[in-house]
Design a protein around this motif. Structure first.
Motif, PDB file in Angstrom:
ATOM      1  N   PHE A 110      -1.821   6.428   0.601  1.00  0.00           N
ATOM      2  CA  PHE A 110      -1.249   5.208   1.137  1.00  0.00           C
ATOM      3  C   PHE A 110      -1.134   5.325   2.642  1.00  0.00           C
ATOM      4  CE2 PHE A 110       2.743   3.307   2.724  1.00  0.00           C
ATOM      5  CZ  PHE A 110       2.374   1.965   2.632  1.00  0.00           C
ATOM      6  N   GLU A 111      -1.530   4.267   3.340  1.00  0.00           N
ATOM      7  CA  GLU A 111      -1.408   4.198   4.797  1.00  0.00           C
ATOM      8  C   GLU A 111      -0.699   2.893   5.144  1.00  0.00           C
ATOM      9  OE1 GLU A 111      -2.352   6.690   6.691  1.00  0.00           O
ATOM     10  OE2 GLU A 111      -3.533   7.807   5.213  1.00  0.00           O
ATOM     11  N   GLU A 112       0.113   2.932   6.187  1.00  0.00           N
ATOM     12  CA  GLU A 112       0.876   1.748   6.595  1.00  0.00           C
ATOM     13  C   GLU A 112      -0.019   0.546   6.924  1.00  0.00           C
ATOM     14  OE1 GLU A 112       4.334   1.206   6.908  1.00  0.00           O
ATOM     15  OE2 GLU A 112       4.651   3.107   5.877  1.00  0.00           O
ATOM     16  N   ASP A 113      -1.239   0.785   7.395  1.00  0.00           N
ATOM     17  CA  ASP A 113      -2.119  -0.332   7.743  1.00  0.00           C
ATOM     18  C   ASP A 113      -2.664  -1.068   6.514  1.00  0.00           C
ATOM     19  OD1 ASP A 113      -3.977   1.557   6.891  1.00  0.00           O
ATOM     20  OD2 ASP A 113      -5.238   1.418   8.680  1.00  0.00           O
ATOM     21  N   GLN A 114      -2.329  -0.596   5.318  1.00  0.00           N
ATOM     22  CA  GLN A 114      -2.733  -1.261   4.071  1.00  0.00           C
ATOM     23  C   GLN A 114      -1.701  -2.274   3.593  1.00  0.00           C
ATOM     24  OE1 GLN A 114      -2.831   2.409   1.889  1.00  0.00           O
ATOM     25  NE2 GLN A 114      -5.048   2.633   2.091  1.00  0.00           N
ATOM     26  N   LEU A 115      -0.556  -2.324   4.248  1.00  0.00           N
ATOM     27  CA  LEU A 115       0.578  -3.104   3.742  1.00  0.00           C
ATOM     28  C   LEU A 115       0.267  -4.583   3.520  1.00  0.00           C
ATOM     29  CD1 LEU A 115       3.479  -1.439   5.728  1.00  0.00           C
ATOM     30  CD2 LEU A 115       3.216  -1.491   3.239  1.00  0.00           C
ATOM     31  N   ASP A 116      -0.366  -5.235   4.472  1.00  0.00           N
ATOM     32  CA  ASP A 116      -0.639  -6.673   4.325  1.00  0.00           C
ATOM     33  C   ASP A 116      -1.544  -6.946   3.128  1.00  0.00           C
ATOM     34  OD1 ASP A 116       0.945  -7.530   6.477  1.00  0.00           O
ATOM     35  OD2 ASP A 116      -0.700  -7.224   7.904  1.00  0.00           O
ATOM     36  N   GLU A 117      -2.564  -6.130   2.943  1.00  0.00           N
ATOM     37  CA  GLU A 117      -3.479  -6.341   1.819  1.00  0.00           C
ATOM     38  C   GLU A 117      -2.798  -6.051   0.480  1.00  0.00           C
ATOM     39  OE1 GLU A 117      -7.858  -5.413   2.399  1.00  0.00           O
ATOM     40  OE2 GLU A 117      -6.929  -4.170   3.969  1.00  0.00           O
ATOM     41  N   ILE A 118      -1.961  -5.026   0.437  1.00  0.00           N
ATOM     42  CA  ILE A 118      -1.242  -4.728  -0.802  1.00  0.00           C
ATOM     43  C   ILE A 118      -0.264  -5.856  -1.120  1.00  0.00           C
ATOM     44  CG2 ILE A 118       0.395  -3.150  -1.904  1.00  0.00           C
ATOM     45  CD1 ILE A 118      -0.977  -0.857  -0.346  1.00  0.00           C
ATOM     46  N   LYS A 119       0.412  -6.360  -0.114  1.00  0.00           N
ATOM     47  CA  LYS A 119       1.320  -7.493  -0.310  1.00  0.00           C
ATOM     48  C   LYS A 119       0.567  -8.692  -0.875  1.00  0.00           C
ATOM     49  CE  LYS A 119       4.932 -10.080   2.151  1.00  0.00           C
ATOM     50  NZ  LYS A 119       4.570 -11.487   2.046  1.00  0.00           N
ATOM     51  N   ASP A 120      -0.631  -8.935  -0.375  1.00  0.00           N
ATOM     52  CA  ASP A 120      -1.455 -10.034  -0.879  1.00  0.00           C
ATOM     53  C   ASP A 120      -1.775  -9.845  -2.366  1.00  0.00           C
ATOM     54  OD1 ASP A 120      -3.024 -12.476  -0.509  1.00  0.00           O
ATOM     55  OD2 ASP A 120      -4.788 -11.169  -0.659  1.00  0.00           O
ATOM     56  N   VAL A 121      -2.034  -8.610  -2.779  1.00  0.00           N
ATOM     57  CA  VAL A 121      -2.298  -8.332  -4.202  1.00  0.00           C
ATOM     58  C   VAL A 121      -1.080  -8.721  -5.039  1.00  0.00           C
ATOM     59  CG1 VAL A 121      -2.701  -6.505  -5.911  1.00  0.00           C
ATOM     60  CG2 VAL A 121      -4.005  -6.519  -3.765  1.00  0.00           C
ATOM     61  N   TYR A 122       0.096  -8.248  -4.649  1.00  0.00           N
ATOM     62  CA  TYR A 122       1.318  -8.558  -5.388  1.00  0.00           C
ATOM     63  C   TYR A 122       1.576 -10.069  -5.426  1.00  0.00           C
ATOM     64  CZ  TYR A 122       2.849  -3.662  -5.725  1.00  0.00           C
ATOM     65  OH  TYR A 122       2.966  -2.328  -6.032  1.00  0.00           O
ATOM     66  N   GLU A 123       1.475 -10.720  -4.280  1.00  0.00           N
ATOM     67  CA  GLU A 123       1.767 -12.154  -4.225  1.00  0.00           C
ATOM     68  C   GLU A 123       0.772 -12.976  -5.043  1.00  0.00           C
ATOM     69  OE1 GLU A 123       2.116 -13.221  -0.094  1.00  0.00           O
ATOM     70  OE2 GLU A 123       4.190 -12.474  -0.018  1.00  0.00           O
TER      71      GLU A 123
END
Length: 140
Positions: free
Chosen positions: A10-23
């Motif tokens: 896990f890298e912090e720069d993945q946060l926006d894309e992971i959030k998009d998956v959840y949403e």
């Protein structure tokens, strides 16, 4: 099945894309801050990348010997039914292959998917939910 790459870091720069998956699947309580915390505290992660984009995630907590629990096997709504969740599950189970007991709580309606990956119902599983609607849905 599609050809995906699985990342185990896990890298912090993945946060926006992971959030998009959840949403994309309606999990709106997974803010950037929450995602950062839960992935940093996870012992095992499986992040699925297709065509340069994160399209699925899974994670687990483990003591490294006896027990592990798998959480949040989620695939972006636009990429479901392509075998991506199976890639994630196989990767998580491979990373946890020496662990004596692996547990998870399935979302309602997805139990057959996890059975396909070798998991079975527990006779003595127990839980507590603070959210009354989740308690009503999952507790017997």
């Amino acid at each position: 099945m599609v050809n995906v790459t699985i990342l185990n870091q896990f890298e912090e720069d993945q946060l926006d894309e992971i959030k998009d998956v959840y949403e994309s699947v309606g999990w709106m309580k997974h803010s950037i801050e929450v995602i950062s915390i839960i992935f940093q505290r996870s012992d095992v992660v499986s992040i699925s990348v297709y065509d340069g984009r994160i399209v699925g995630v899974g994670r687990a907590l483990t003591d490294g010997v006896f027990n592990a629990t798998i959480y949040d096997v989620v695939v972006h709504r636009d990429y479901q039914r392509r075998g991506i969740a199976s890639y994630i599950m196989r990767d998580l189970l491979e990373q946890l292959k020496g662990i004596s007991c692996i547990q998870l709580i399935s979302t309602t309606g997805n139990e057959a998917f996890y059975r396909k990956h070798g998991l079975k119902n527990l006779k003595t599983g127990m839980a507590r939910y603070l959210n009354p609607s989740l308690a009503e849905e999952y507790l017997v």
